[in-house]
Design an enzyme around this catalytic site. Structure first.
Site, short mmCIF file in Angstrom:
data_model
loop_
_atom_site.label_atom_id
_atom_site.label_comp_id
_atom_site.label_asym_id
_atom_site.label_seq_id
_atom_site.Cartn_x
_atom_site.Cartn_y
_atom_site.Cartn_z
N TRP A 1 -17.85 23.26 -12.85
CA TRP A 1 -18.71 22.41 -13.65
C TRP A 1 -18.25 22.65 -15.15
O TRP A 1 -18.49 21.76 -15.93
CB TRP A 1 -20.21 22.56 -13.52
CG TRP A 1 -20.52 22.18 -12.00
CD1 TRP A 1 -20.88 23.00 -11.28
CD2 TRP A 1 -20.58 21.17 -11.60
NE1 TRP A 1 -21.23 22.51 -10.02
CE2 TRP A 1 -20.86 21.07 -10.15
CE3 TRP A 1 -19.83 19.87 -12.02
CZ2 TRP A 1 -20.95 20.05 -9.44
CZ3 TRP A 1 -20.29 18.56 -10.99
CH2 TRP A 1 -20.50 18.83 -9.60
N ASP B 1 -25.71 24.81 -19.68
CA ASP B 1 -25.63 23.94 -18.58
C ASP B 1 -26.53 24.89 -17.54
O ASP B 1 -25.69 25.96 -17.06
CB ASP B 1 -24.33 23.27 -17.78
CG ASP B 1 -24.54 22.65 -16.65
OD1 ASP B 1 -25.76 22.86 -16.11
OD2 ASP B 1 -23.45 22.29 -15.84
N LYS C 1 -31.32 20.58 -8.37
CA LYS C 1 -30.83 21.84 -7.90
C LYS C 1 -32.33 22.96 -7.75
O LYS C 1 -32.36 23.76 -6.91
CB LYS C 1 -30.00 22.90 -8.72
CG LYS C 1 -28.66 21.69 -9.02
CD LYS C 1 -27.52 22.15 -7.78
CE LYS C 1 -26.30 20.87 -7.71
NZ LYS C 1 -25.52 20.79 -8.90
C1 LIG Z 1 -24.57 20.10 -9.56
C2 LIG Z 1 -24.12 20.54 -11.14
C3 LIG Z 1 -23.66 19.67 -12.06
C4 LIG Z 1 -23.57 18.21 -11.64
O1 LIG Z 1 -24.69 17.64 -11.87
P1 LIG Z 1 -25.03 16.06 -11.40
O2 LIG Z 1 -26.39 15.97 -11.69
O3 LIG Z 1 -24.30 15.66 -9.92
O4 LIG Z 1 -23.98 15.50 -12.77
C5 LIG Z 1 -23.35 20.26 -13.32
N1 LIG Z 1 -23.34 21.82 -13.46
C6 LIG Z 1 -23.88 22.51 -12.61
C7 LIG Z 1 -23.78 23.86 -12.78
C8 LIG Z 1 -24.12 21.95 -11.22
O5 LIG Z 1 -24.43 23.03 -10.56
#
Ligand SMILES: *Cc1c(COP(=O)(O)O)cnc(C)c1O
Length: 355
Positions: free
Chosen positions: A100, A167, A191
Site C-alpha cells: 500500500w 494511512d 478494515k
Molecule cells: C486495504 C488497504 C488499502 C486500500 O484500500 P481501498 O479502500 O481498497 O482503496 C490501503 N491501505 C491499506 C493499509 C490497506 O490495508
C-alpha cells in the site's frame, strides 16, 4: 452458527452493528422508509453524518484541535493521490513498508518528487525500517501504520517538522496513539470500521490550501470540509454502518479498552506461532509484528492439507495469506472476539498432536 471470520478486509463487524444495519435497511429511524431510499440531505441522515464525524474525532481524541473528519469515497486508494494533489508542491518523503505504501508512492510521483526515506521492499516487506531521517525541506512525510498484507505495524512514529500523514486503513481505532501528532489520517472503512464504500479522512485544516495547483472539486479536501462530506451524494449505507461501529466501540470503552483486547488476541496467536514447532512467523523482528494481521507459515508444507481441514472444520474463514506472502494470515480486527483466536490456536495445537 456464524464462522470465525479472520478476513483481512472487508472484514468482521460486530453482531449488534449488523443487526441494526439490517433493521435500518427495512425501516430507518421510524420513518417507514429504508435508509437506502431517503435523501442524504434529510434530517435523519444529516444526523448520521454528524454523529459519525463527531464520534471519529472523539474516539481519536481530536475534538476541538483544528481537525475535520470526512467520509469520502474512492477508498484509501483515492487518498494516495488526493493527499499528493492537496499537499505536494515540490517534494514529499515516504516510508515504504508494503504494497500500500508502494502504491501511495507511485501516485505521489505524478505530482512531484518523492524521497523514499526507507524501504523494506528488498526483504518482501518483512520488517519496518527504523534507521531513516525525514528531511526538513519536504511538504510532508507519509507512512502506513499497519501493513495489512505483510503483518507488520509501526509501533512508533518519527518526530518530524513537516506534516505527518498516515494511512491507518487497517489499524485505525485499534490502539491508543497520540493522534494529534498526525496532520492527516486516512482509512478505508472496510478494515476496522464498516463496509467498503467510504473512507475516513481526518485532517488538520491548517495544512490545506498551500499548493499552487488547481484542484478539481471532488479531490479538494477544503470543498469536502465546507460541504460537510455532502459535496455530492455520500455513501449513505457505509457511513451509517461506520457510525454504528463507532457507537459500538464507544459503548465498549473506546480505543483504550479495545486495545487491551487486541493485545490479548495478538499475544495468544503469536505465542502459539512461537511455541508450536510446525509454524513460523513471517515477520523478521518480533517488535514489528502487527496486532491486527498475524502472518505465518507452516514450516513443512506437507502439513497443509491436514491443517486446512482442521481450521475449516473448526468453522474458521478467511485464513489464507495474501498471494504475495503465502501461508496464513489471521486478521484480528476490533470486532473479532478472543474466542475466535482461541479456536484457531486449538486447531494449530491439534495439528501438532496429529503430526
Ligand atoms: C486495504 C488497504 C488499502 C486500500 O484500500 P481501498 O479502500 O481498497 O482503496 C490501503 N491501505 C491499506 C493499509 C490497506 O490495508
Amino acid at each position: 452458527m456464524k464462522k470465525h471470520n479472520f478476513s483481512a478486509g472487508p472484514c468482521i463487524l460486530a453482531p449488534t452493528v449488523l443487526e441494526k444495519a439490517a433493521a435500518a435497511v427495512k425501516n430507518f429511524d421510524n420513518l417507514d422508509l429504508s435508509l437506502l431510499e431517503i435523501s442524504h440531505r434529510s434530517k435523519s441522515f444529516v444526523a448520521v453524518m454528524d454523529r459519525a464525524t463527531d464520534l471519529a474525532l472523539e474516539l481519536l481524541g481530536l475534538q476541538d484541535k483544528g481537525y475535520k473528519a470526512l467520509f469520502l469515497q474512492g477508498g484509501a486508494s483515492l487518498e494516495f493521490l488526493m493527499v499528493a494533489y492537496n499537499l505536494l508542491e515540490k517534494k514529499a518523503a515516504y516510508l515504504n513498508t508494503g504494497t500500500w505504501s508502494d502504491k501511495a508512492i507511485k501516485e505521489a510521483k505524478l505530482f512531484g518528487e518523492v524521497v523514499e526515506v526507507g524501504s523494506s521492499k528488498a526483504a518482501n516487506f518483512n520488517y519496518i525500517p527504523k534507521d531513516y531521517t525525514v528531511p526538513d525541506d519536504v511538504d510532508y512525510f507519509h507512512c502506513t501504520s499497519n501493513n495489512t498484507i505483510f503483518g507488520t505495524q509501526m509501533k512508533s512514529f518519527p518526530e518530524v517538522s513537516v506534516p505527518l500523514i498516515c494511512d491507518m486503513s487497517s489499524d485505525i481505532f485499534s490502539r491508543v496513539l497520540d493522534f494529534s501528532k498526525f496532520d492527516l489520517i486516512y482509512a478505508g472503512a472496510q478494515k476496522n470500521m464498516g463496509p467498503a464504500g467510504t473512507t475516513l479522512v481526518v485532517v488538520k485544516e491548517a495544512i490545506l490550501g498551500k499548493v499552487s495547483r488547481q484542484i478539481p472539486s471532488m479531490l479538494d479536501y477544503r470543498i469536502h470540509i465546507s460541504k460537510e462530506s455532502m459535496f455530492n451524494t455520500p455513501a449513505v449505507f457505509p457511513v451509517y454502518v461506520s457510525m454504528l461501529t463507532l457507537e459500538w466501540l464507544k459503548e465498549h470503552g473506546g480505543v483504550a479498552a479495545i486495545e487491551k483486547l487486541n493485545t490479548e488476541k495478538a499475544q495468544l496467536i503469536y505465542n502459539e506461532i512461537d511455541r508450536n514447532a510446525l509454524f513460523t512467523g513471517f515477520v523478521a523482528n518480533k517488535e514489528d509484528r502487527s496486532a491486527m494481521n498475524a502472518t505465518f507459515n507452516l514450516v513443512d508444507d506437507a502439513h497443509k492439507e491436514n491443517f486446512d481441514v482442521l481450521w475449516n472444520k473448526a468453522g474458521i474463514s478467511g485464513l489464507n495469506g495474501h498471494r504475495s506472502v503465502g501461508g496464513y494470515r489471521a486478521s484480528m480486527y476490533n470486532a473479532l472476539p478472543l474466542e475466535s483466536v482461541q479456536v484457531l490456536v486449538k486447531a494449530m495445537q491439534e495439528l501438532e498432536k496429529n503430526a
